[in-house]
Write a protein that holds these residues in place. Structure first.
Motif, PDB file in Angstrom:
ATOM      1  N   GLN A 135       0.828  -1.207   0.000  1.00 47.40           N
ATOM      2  CA  GLN A 135       0.000   0.000   0.000  1.00 47.40           C
ATOM      3  C   GLN A 135       0.860   1.254   0.000  1.00 47.40           C
ATOM      4  OE1 GLN A 135      -3.221   0.370   2.917  1.00 47.40           O
ATOM      5  NE2 GLN A 135      -2.705   2.524   3.160  1.00 47.40           N
ATOM      6  N   LEU A 138       2.433   1.726  -3.459  1.00 45.18           N
ATOM      7  CA  LEU A 138       1.441   2.129  -4.456  1.00 45.18           C
ATOM      8  C   LEU A 138       1.018   3.582  -4.261  1.00 45.18           C
ATOM      9  CD1 LEU A 138      -0.775  -1.071  -4.710  1.00 45.18           C
ATOM     10  CD2 LEU A 138       0.761  -0.145  -6.449  1.00 45.18           C
ATOM     11  N   GLN A 139       0.916   4.000  -2.997  1.00 49.59           N
ATOM     12  CA  GLN A 139       0.608   5.402  -2.737  1.00 49.59           C
ATOM     13  C   GLN A 139       1.714   6.311  -3.266  1.00 49.59           C
ATOM     14  OE1 GLN A 139      -0.065   5.038   1.521  1.00 49.59           O
ATOM     15  NE2 GLN A 139      -2.248   5.440   1.265  1.00 49.59           N
ATOM     16  N   LEU A 141       3.642   5.605  -5.794  1.00 52.19           N
ATOM     17  CA  LEU A 141       3.518   5.566  -7.248  1.00 52.19           C
ATOM     18  C   LEU A 141       2.455   6.533  -7.728  1.00 52.19           C
ATOM     19  CD1 LEU A 141       4.110   4.238 -10.018  1.00 52.19           C
ATOM     20  CD2 LEU A 141       2.384   2.516  -9.429  1.00 52.19           C
ATOM     21  N   TRP A 142       1.279   6.495  -7.070  1.00 51.76           N
ATOM     22  CA  TRP A 142       0.165   7.349  -7.507  1.00 51.76           C
ATOM     23  C   TRP A 142       0.443   8.831  -7.269  1.00 51.76           C
ATOM     24  CZ3 TRP A 142      -3.490   3.830  -4.255  1.00 51.76           C
ATOM     25  CH2 TRP A 142      -3.689   2.621  -4.931  1.00 51.76           C
ATOM     26  N   SER A 143       1.081   9.139  -6.143  1.00 51.87           N
ATOM     27  CA  SER A 143       1.218  10.546  -5.751  1.00 51.87           C
ATOM     28  C   SER A 143       2.519  11.197  -6.213  1.00 51.87           C
ATOM     29  CB  SER A 143       1.100  10.681  -4.228  1.00 51.87           C
ATOM     30  OG  SER A 143       2.151   9.978  -3.580  1.00 51.87           O
ATOM     31  N   LYS A 144       3.582  10.371  -6.400  1.00 51.09           N
ATOM     32  CA  LYS A 144       4.884  10.950  -6.699  1.00 51.09           C
ATOM     33  C   LYS A 144       5.511  10.448  -7.993  1.00 51.09           C
ATOM     34  CE  LYS A 144       5.948  11.378  -1.750  1.00 51.09           C
ATOM     35  NZ  LYS A 144       6.887  10.985  -0.665  1.00 51.09           N
ATOM     36  N   TRP A 216      -5.651  -0.878   3.118  1.00 52.24           N
ATOM     37  CA  TRP A 216      -5.829  -1.759   1.960  1.00 52.24           C
ATOM     38  C   TRP A 216      -6.214  -3.172   2.420  1.00 52.24           C
ATOM     39  CZ3 TRP A 216      -1.381  -3.557  -1.793  1.00 52.24           C
ATOM     40  CH2 TRP A 216      -1.950  -4.151  -2.929  1.00 52.24           C
TER      41      TRP A 216
END
Length: 423
Positions: A135, A138-139, A141-144, A216
């Motif tokens: 988690q 992945l966070q 990846l999505w945000s940075k 998650w």
């Protein structure tokens, strides 16, 4: 080359040396990380005292979720148990597994360096893998963006990661693997370890440690529809009780050392008990026959050469869901007769630990054999009508020579294991 020749070659490579593989293997080490105790001694003392580790979730803010309670391992300071180089590459679940494995190896008295190179391996159980680590990455990846994702994400989330990290840390180069059958996995892994011993390995590190107490993982567990939404820790998880309304999830489990009987005897090892029998079944589809739990128990007893009358205690799966509790009670009563065998569910003090749950029950069964005591089922005060179980709700002293451990995994997996006192 014939099958027999192939197995003999594998046995020779493992350093079998012509050992007799017909004797059931023995358990020589136990390591525990549980919500009511970190380490075997503390956990077992708390279990016999009826001390629960179920509390409001602290690992994340669960106030917006329908379920807010969990069994979390207390007092776990990662730097006290895990080498600093491993901390960036491991999920919390794996850190718990490494801690339990280290305790089990030390408890067994084994000097792994003295074994032949391929004589020891690892088989563990898992339900999903490193959810919390996954988690977080992945966070990122999505945000940075991808450049901020840890390279360790490639394996830290993986369901086989506990097996890999344990084998690397202890230099275990023998056969290894992982079983994915949720709650039943803690028994299935031990059975797979037994298969490797029969093929020639001398020692197997086995069991399960699991946990996904993060948003998650929490969301995934909520989809089962089986989580209790009560906020009172004493009322949330009540298997076989008239007020049963689901289970509380937890983290942790047990890692066990399963050893070839002759190897253990030759080195004078303490033996907690013998893995005398095991079986697994799968439930048929709706309307296609009865659940397979009773059949698993019958097969495990048959392999052990025992009858229901030989069993001193049953460690129940204890789903906490009224319909599933009724099905388990029916299976037990059909096999033993109503109220004819003590039944206990010490997991009421930890919650259900997914792949770690059955191996922790197996550890409890082994210590029951050693200490001649059946641990209690806590908080259950009014047994549901018609179940007719001899439910142990306070520690019960007396000889315990044979224990049957039952486990059911989500989606229809059933497993049963018989452990007996070592001669």
């Amino acid at each position: 080359m014939s099958v027999a020749q192939t197995e003999r070659t594998a046995a020779d490579a493992a350093g079998n040396g012509g050992h007799d593989r017909t004797a059931p293997p023995v358990f020589t080490g136990i390591g525990v990380t549980a919500p009511n105790g970190l380490g075997t001694k503390d956990w077992w003392s708390a279990t016999l005292a009826g001390e629960s580790g179920i509390r409001p979730v602290s690992r994340f803010n669960a106030s917006r979720y329908p379920a807010t309670l969990a069994g979390e391992v207390p007092g776990f300071e990662v730097t006290e148990h895990i080498p600093s180089r491993l901390i960036p590459q491991t999920d919390h679940m794996t850190r718990l597994a490494l801690t339990a494995a280290a305790e089990a190896v030390e408890d067994s008295g084994l000097d792994l360096d003295e074994l032949p190179e391929y004589a020891a391996g690892v088989v563990t159980a898992a339900s999903a893998g490193g959810f919390e680590f996954g988690q977080r990455e992945l966070q990122a990846l999505w945000s940075k963006g991808g450049q901020h994702v840890s390279a360790y994400q490639s394996f830290a989330w993986f369901y086989a990661v506990n097996t890999g990290q344990i084998s690397i840390r202890h230099g275990l180069r023998g056969p290894s693997g992982v079983l994915i059958t949720e709650q039943a996995g803690g028994l299935d892994a031990v059975a797979q370890a037994r298969r490797q011993l029969r093929k020639g390995s001398r020692v197997m590190v086995t069991g399960g440690v699991d946990g996904a107490i993060c948003p998650w993982g929490w969301t995934a567990q909520l989809t089962s529809g089986r989580l209790s939404t009560r906020d009172d820790p004493r009322q949330a998880y009540l298997p076989f009780d008239a007020q049963a309304a689901g289970h509380v999830p937890g983290e942790g489990g047990a890692i066990l050392i399963l050893e070839d009987a002759e190897t253990a005897r030759a080195r004078g090892a303490r033996r907690y008990g013998t893995l005398a029998g095991y079986a697994a079944t799968f439930d048929p589809g709706p309307g296609r026959g009865e659940p397979g739990l009773r059949r698993a128990a019958e097969l495990a007893l048959a392999e052990a050469g025992l009858t229901p009358a030989d069993v001193d205690v049953v460690f129940a799966d204890a789903a906490g869901v009224p319909e599933l509790d009724r099905l388990e009670a029916e299976a037990v009563n059909q096999l033993f007769g109503p109220g004819k065998v003590p039944v206990t569910a010490p997991k009421t003090m930890t919650g259900r630990l997914a792949a770690g749950g059955a191996s922790l029950d197996l550890a409890a069964a082994l210590l029951s054999l050693q200490d001649s005591v059946i641990p209690p089922t806590v908080h259950v005060t009014e047994q549901a009508e018609g179940l007719c179980l001899d439910l142990v709700t306070a520690p019960r002293r007396g000889p315990v020579r044979t224990a049957l451990v039952l486990a059911r995994g989500f989606s229809g997996f059933n497993a049963a294991a018989v452990v007996t006192a070592a001669e």
